[in-house]
Design an enzyme around this catalytic site. Sequence first.
Site: not given
Ligand code: SF4
Length: 348
Positions: A33, A37, A40, A77, A109, A169, A241
Amino acid sequence: MELLYEAATIHRQHHDPNTVQVSTLLSIKTGGCPEDCGYCPQASRYHTGVEGEGLMTVPHVKAQALRAKASGSSRVCMGAAWRNVKDGPEFEQVLEMVRTINKLDMEVCCTLGMLTENQAKRLAEAGLYAYNHNLDSSEEYYKEVISTRGYQDRLDTIANVRKTNVTVCSGGIIGMGEKLEDRAGMLVALSTLNPQPESVPINALVAVEGTPMEDQKPVSIWEMLRMIATTRIVMPETQVRLSAGRTTMSQEGQAMCFFAGANSIFAGDKLLTTPNPDIKEDMKLFELLGLKPQKPFLKHVHPQTIEPEESQLKPLGEKPKWTRPKHKIERNEEKKKESIKIKREVKI
Ligand code: SF4
């Protein structure tokens, strides 16, 4: 104790306290990705050992959905590690997944990143029941977690979903270094959405090695309980949840969360890439506590799937300008540099 009592009372006024909705989370496209974040392991800029995997095939997804249904899940999901949805063959494949699972009489979802109104409408036509798009934290603390998009982008996507009959959600994560005010701020942001989200996942951070948040201290069960109870009080109708972080919770801790208003869980041994309790263990706990899994479409109608040949909606090939805020998050930058070094050394 007063907070728990009030939450439990409100919970009983709005829901059957012995019914818990069970969702199975399926990572249909893993890793790689472009976002940053800080929590993540799927962000390509960090070195977390997550193996990237391309988009799953429709038959594979169908087989997983049937397995989930047989083990007591009412909802699948599907998560894709994308910044935003792009019109094209991959989105068409996701639409086919939605149509397929909806025809299995399961709630579907998706969590695919940012979404335009037309894309939301196309998902709705395919039979999507819910779209997940978390606010993660308060608007103020969001800037300390993610720099590749803004809070308003999240709200805009939720607003696009709200132009359809798809339910929303949206929740967040605690334990990322935020203050209590940020947790409250997130609940204010969610509970003042009109209407409130139909489902609110509350996650405890799972600190994964290699991510900028790898050293965060685990959230205690008391913090989680407090968050669940407060969420229940401010959003009485919502399905709250109990999400990531359940593996480290005792059965007693989880029971307290159900008592305080949690009425949904994610089942399956993995939550995208992080561990989660086995569904057999969850079912044993349900039996012990006298809980039963919620039937699908109990809260909202079963969406009808409109086949592509009957649809008036076409891909528009839009290229919306989602925000790219310019601010830097020191711990994310540090982790990125470290990761580049590790990846270079691994290559040598
Ligand atoms: S949470 Fe992870 S997968 Fe989702 S946008 Fe952020 S970096 Fe990408």
